[in-house]
Enzyme design. Structure first.
Site, PDB file in Angstrom:
ATOM      1  N   TYR A   1       1.744  -4.537   7.938  1.00 29.73           N
ATOM      2  CA  TYR A   1       2.622  -3.371   7.785  1.00 29.73           C
ATOM      3  C   TYR A   1       3.388  -3.090   9.082  1.00 29.73           C
ATOM      4  O   TYR A   1       4.602  -2.877   9.077  1.00 29.73           O
ATOM      5  CB  TYR A   1       1.763  -2.172   7.391  1.00 29.73           C
ATOM      6  CG  TYR A   1       2.500  -0.874   7.183  1.00 29.73           C
ATOM      7  CD1 TYR A   1       3.163  -0.608   5.990  1.00 29.73           C
ATOM      8  CD2 TYR A   1       2.494   0.115   8.167  1.00 29.73           C
ATOM      9  CE1 TYR A   1       3.812   0.597   5.781  1.00 29.73           C
ATOM     10  CE2 TYR A   1       3.138   1.322   7.973  1.00 29.73           C
ATOM     11  CZ  TYR A   1       3.798   1.561   6.783  1.00 29.73           C
ATOM     12  OH  TYR A   1       4.442   2.762   6.589  1.00 29.73           O
TER      13      TYR A   1
ATOM     14  N   LYS B   1       7.429  -3.226   9.669  1.00 29.28           N
ATOM     15  CA  LYS B   1       8.167  -2.038  10.092  1.00 29.28           C
ATOM     16  C   LYS B   1       8.891  -2.265  11.425  1.00 29.28           C
ATOM     17  O   LYS B   1       9.997  -1.757  11.634  1.00 29.28           O
ATOM     18  CB  LYS B   1       7.222  -0.843  10.183  1.00 29.28           C
ATOM     19  CG  LYS B   1       6.706  -0.359   8.834  1.00 29.28           C
ATOM     20  CD  LYS B   1       7.841   0.020   7.886  1.00 29.28           C
ATOM     21  CE  LYS B   1       7.354   0.789   6.680  1.00 29.28           C
ATOM     22  NZ  LYS B   1       8.470   1.149   5.753  1.00 29.28           N
TER      23      LYS B   1
END
Length: 292
Positions: free
Chosen positions: A171, A175
């Site tokens: 993640y 990002k």
């Protein structure tokens, strides 16, 4: 008169959470909204047309204009069909808000390939795919002499910028990539009349409630009448401002949570060590071990 009157917006992941708040605010401000949501679970599995349609129904019942879309934006073709639907339904496209995301948290030593691939696909590829097809549309419009005053707002995260979180290597990497993609796109698309910014929001959503070590913080009850700093509605005014035709901002990444907005800056040099000749292992070690 709304600040987004007449502007056509695509908002991905808009069936719930932060995306839903974006869609509702955009519609109240006069935008025509394509509400995209595959309707999957937190980990991206499954699909359900209900969440997107429920937001559309809510917008329409309040007098706004919206259509539902359940394309998988992690695919090039799905992203293309999403952009084409906006143009077909509403005659154009002015705003792209990339918000869709999933979680498949795992520590690096135990992460399997599917956990990595799924998160990168939905977050990073999902941003790139919609951006690619929207950019192609705006480039064609600009080349045809049609004035373009478009805006893209991407969704990065504290996990990928200023607050790395153990268990979220996939993640956080996605990002961080989105933040970098934002800066590149801002540079490339300015010539076509397109501004590109990103936000790193902190708010109560299905994903944050499921984040290890953080769920209890977000789930804490707020006494009646007090300001709820984790309400996802706190995020949307910044996004709507960035979507305004006259907003001058581009190439920015903003952290936003509660009543605070912070402009972020990327990797910054904090010290430099030098040698008069070539580096070797000894002088590298010596230079880096010395105090500033």
């Amino acid at each position: 008169m709304g600040k987004l009157d007449g502007r056509v917006a695509i908002i991905t992941g808009a069936g719930r959470g932060i995306g839903r708040e974006h869609a509702l605010l955009f519609a109240r401000e006069g935008a025509k909204v394509v509400v995209n949501d595959l309707g999957g679970a937190n980990d991206g599995s499954g699909n359900d047309a209900g969440p997107a349609q429920q937001v559309v129904d809510e917008i329409r019942s309040a007098g706004g204009e919206a259509v539902a879309n359940t394309e998988n934006i992690a695919t090039w073709d799905g992203a293309q069909r999403l952009v084409e639907q906006a143009v077909t339904e509403f005659g154009g496209l002015d705003i792209l808000v990339n918000n869709a995301g999933i979680l498949r948290d795992a520590f690096i030593a135990g992460m399997d390939e599917s956990q990595w691939d799924a998160v990168i696909a939905v977050h990073l590829k999902g941003h790139a795919a919609t951006l690619r097809h929207a950019a192609a549309y705006w480039k064609a419009q600009s080349k045809a002499g049609v004035p373009v005053r478009a805006s893209v707002i991407n969704t990065a995260s504290a996990s990928g910028t200023f607050m790395p979180n153990a268990g979220q290597g996939n993640y956080g990497a996605a990002k961080a990539g989105i933040a970098a993609l934002t800066l590149v796109a801002a540079d490339e698309l300015e010539r076509y009349g397109v501004r590109v910014n990103a936000i790193a929001p902190i708010a109560r959503t299905r994903l944050t409630l499921a984040t290890p070590g953080m769920g209890a913080l977000f789930a804490a009850e707020v006494p009646a009448g007090e300001f709820d700093a984790f309400d996802p509605a706190n995020i949307s005014p910044l996004v709507a401002h960035l979507a305004e035709a006259d907003c001058p901002l581009s190439g920015k990444v903003f952290a936003v949570q509660g009543g605070a907005i912070t402009e972020l800056q990327g990797w910054t040099g904090i010290r430099t060590v030098e040698t008069d000749g070539p580096w070797d292992l000894d002088n590298v070690a010596k230079a880096l071990s010395e105090e500033n």
